[in-house]
Design a protein around this motif. Structure first.
Motif, short mmCIF file in Angstrom:
data_model
loop_
_atom_site.label_atom_id
_atom_site.label_comp_id
_atom_site.label_asym_id
_atom_site.label_seq_id
_atom_site.Cartn_x
_atom_site.Cartn_y
_atom_site.Cartn_z
N MET A 1 42.82 36.19 24.41
CA MET A 1 41.47 35.93 24.83
C MET A 1 41.29 36.50 26.22
SD MET A 1 39.83 32.22 24.27
CE MET A 1 38.51 32.01 25.40
N TYR A 2 40.26 37.31 26.40
CA TYR A 2 39.97 37.90 27.69
C TYR A 2 38.62 37.38 28.19
CZ TYR A 2 43.68 41.30 27.05
OH TYR A 2 44.90 41.90 26.88
N GLY A 3 38.48 37.32 29.50
CA GLY A 3 37.22 36.92 30.10
C GLY A 3 37.43 36.62 31.57
N ALA A 4 36.42 36.91 32.35
CA ALA A 4 36.49 36.63 33.78
C ALA A 4 36.28 35.14 34.02
CB ALA A 4 35.43 37.45 34.51
N TYR A 5 36.80 34.67 35.13
CA TYR A 5 36.58 33.29 35.59
C TYR A 5 37.03 32.25 34.56
CZ TYR A 5 33.50 36.29 38.27
OH TYR A 5 32.99 37.32 38.99
N VAL A 6 38.27 32.36 34.11
CA VAL A 6 38.81 31.43 33.12
C VAL A 6 39.05 30.08 33.80
CG1 VAL A 6 40.73 31.00 31.56
CG2 VAL A 6 39.89 33.32 31.87
N SER A 7 38.55 29.03 33.18
CA SER A 7 38.71 27.68 33.74
C SER A 7 40.11 27.14 33.43
CB SER A 7 37.65 26.74 33.17
OG SER A 7 37.91 26.51 31.80
N GLU A 8 40.50 26.10 34.15
CA GLU A 8 41.80 25.47 33.91
C GLU A 8 41.86 24.90 32.49
OE1 GLU A 8 45.56 24.68 34.21
OE2 GLU A 8 44.46 25.77 35.75
N LYS A 9 40.73 24.37 32.02
CA LYS A 9 40.66 23.82 30.66
C LYS A 9 40.98 24.90 29.62
CE LYS A 9 37.56 21.22 27.65
NZ LYS A 9 36.24 20.63 27.50
N VAL A 10 40.45 26.08 29.82
CA VAL A 10 40.71 27.19 28.90
C VAL A 10 42.16 27.65 29.03
CG1 VAL A 10 40.13 29.60 28.35
CG2 VAL A 10 38.31 27.95 28.79
#
Length: 172
Positions: A1-10
Motif C-alpha cells: 500500500m502506497y500513499g503520502a502521510y500514512v497514519s500510525e493506525k495504518v
C-alpha cells in the motif's frame, strides 16, 4: 500500500506474513505502477480527476476504484479497469482482474487508447494556447463582463476603506 502521510493506525496494518505491506510515500510513482498488477483506489470522497488513476493508465496498470474515484472519467475507467462501490463488489472485481489473464490483458491494453483520446497534451495544447491568447487579447472586455470579479474587487476595496476608517478612529 502506497500513499503520502500514512497514519500510525495504518502503519499498524503492516503484516509481512499476510503479504499486506504498508510502503508509504512512493519516490517514483511510475516505477511503483509498472511493478503493480492492479491499482486499487477505494476513494470515498473528493472531486475532480484523480491523478493516481491517470498514473496507472500511463503505466498500463488496470484500476479498480469507486464511482467517486471515477468521477468525470467513468467511460475511461470501464475501458481500463472497473468501478465498484461495495466492499464485496470491489473485492470481487479486484480478484477477477488479478487472476483472469485475459481480462487483465484487455484492461491493460485499454489504457493507451484512453490516454491518447482524452489526455493527449499535443491534442489540447493548441486549444489551451488559443484560449489564453484570446483572453489576453480581450482582457478589458472580459473583465468588464465578469460580474463576480467586479463584485469581489468592489468589496475588497470597500473592506480596506472601512479598515482604514476604523484605524483612524482607534488612533484618535
Amino acid at each position: 500500500m502506497y500513499g503520502a502521510y500514512v497514519s500510525e493506525k495504518v502503519n499498524q496494518l503492516h503484516n509481512v506474513k499476510q503479504g499486506f505491506l504498508i510502503k508509504g510515500f512512493a519516490d517514483d510513482v511510475n516505477e511503483v505502477m509498472q511493478n503493480a498488477k492492479v491499482c486499487l483506489a477505494p476513494i470515498r470522497f473528493g472531486a475532480g480527476l484523480k491523478g493516481k488513476l491517470v498514473d496507472a493508465m500511463q503505466n498500463g496498470t488496470p484500476v479498480v476504484t469507486t464511482s467517486i474515484g471515477a468521477e468525470g472519467m467513468e467511460e475511461l475507467i470501464n475501458t481500463c479497469g472497473c468501478i465498484a462501490d461495495t466492499p464485496e463488489d470491489f473485492t470481487e472485481k479486484t480478484v477477477n482482474i488479478y487472476k483472469n489473464k485475459l481480462l487483465w490483458d484487455e484492461k491493460s491494453a485499454g489504457t493507451n487508447p484512453v490516454l491518447n483520446q482524452f489526455f493527449n497534451k499535443n491534442k489540447y495544447r493548441k486549444v489551451l494556447v488559443e484560449a489564453i491568447q484570446n483572453t489576453l487579447n480581450h482582457l478589458n472586455e472580459k473583465r468588464q463582463n465578469n460580474f463576480v470579479g467586479q463584485m469581489l474587487m468592489h468589496h475588497s476595496l470597500q473592506s480596506t476603506k472601512y479598515l482604514s476608517k476604523w484605524i483612524e478612529e482607534k488612533n484618535s
